[in-house]
Design a protein around this motif. Structure first.
Motif: not given
Lengths: 196, 196
Positions: A182-186, A188, B75, B163-164, B171, B173, B183-185
């Motif tokens: 998984f890549t990093l997302g948002e 927070l 999250l 499986h996010f 998800r 953190i 979070t994960l992307g």
């Protein structure tokens, strides 16, 4: 642009749990492998720990040289991470082939303090000396290191922490198994709920 | 729904480097704190390591009881993570206040093997026994544990891995510092570039 990170802040480069690349070098031999089991151990002096199987060329080179480096690879390097995590450096030697840097065209530069071969496309680099206490961790394949240089890519690390934009191919990656990341997302921002 | 994860696959719950919550309990006292420095150490038997400062109530409870649990928060629990990572369990005792579970309204259930208080809203739970080798790690504040139970939320962990979905508030953190998390992307399938 690479910027130096104060050693007292080196832990911030690994605090979010990215998969890392491990550089090793002894004499004419050098290697690069992927590792998901790495983390900071202390702030000052900055220390890290990484699990490296005793069957690997990386482990042999680190034990011989007493040094290693951890780098933080990016989304753009994900296939490369899986590749250097799958191909055995020793088998390349046994087959008389060039090492992984040559075979996979990995741009590298020499670490500023220890001269270790660091992948240029990564976003953070920590050179480490194996701590004298290594013996007590040996049964766990756990390598404890003191960080002696820490650098990061100023495009994504500034003001003392990571700033990943949502679509940036330089986000770190986090291995969940079997070549899936998984890549990093948002980002927070949180608050302490204890108002009193 | 919580499903049991085979112990030989327990490392997969932490492989991607999430921030964790640490549960501890001894006699009538229990506590919950956040930790970013945790990782798997071995597959079989499954082992983990977590850095816990010796000044904390958590550390004292773990050393007294010989057990701890790691949970993977989400999250939706990010403010709570910052809160239990900021508030001292010992100071609540000193002030005669209820513990963090009561004070912050944290739903908990008893771990199936060790009876540790586990946060119900998390997505994975690992109960651990402190390994007898603890002494050799003491100088590093590093607690090594053998995982004796492993469970996950079937909505986000199935077929042996996470499986996010992109918008899922469950998800994991990843703390980058100062109460800021990522979070994960997106999920990323990779391939070995070494075709030969």
């Amino acid at each position: 642009m690479r910027i130096e990170v104060p050693l007292a802040q080196a832990s911030r480069l690994l605090n979010h749990g990215p998969t890392v690349l491990v550089s090793s070098q002894h004499g004419n031999q050098r290697n690069l492998m992927a590792a998901a089991w790495a983390m900071p151990l202390d702030f000052k002096p900055p220390k890290v720990a990484v699990v490296i199987d005793r069957q690997t060329l990386t482990r042999r080179l680190i034990e011989a040289s007493g040094v290693f480096a951890l780098s933080v690879p990016t989304l753009a390097m994900a296939d490369l991470c899986t590749t250097v995590g799958s191909v055995s450096g020793q088998s390349l030697i046994d087959q008389g082939r060039e090492d992984k840097f040559g075979r996979f065209g990995i741009d590298q530069f020499s670490g500023p303090v220890l001269g270790l071969p660091l992948p240029a496309q990564a976003i953070a680099w920590l050179e480490c000396r194996v701590l004298p206490d290594f013996g007590v961790f040996d049964a766990y394949d756990l390598l404890p290191g003191e960080v002696v240089s820490a650098w990061a890519d100023a495009e994504v690390y500034r003001d003392g922490r990571w700033h990943f934009e949502a679509a940036d191919p330089r986000r770190s990656i986090h291995h969940v198994g079997g070549g899936v990341y998984f890549t990093l997302g948002e980002m927070l921002h949180t608050r302490n709920l204890d108002a009193s």
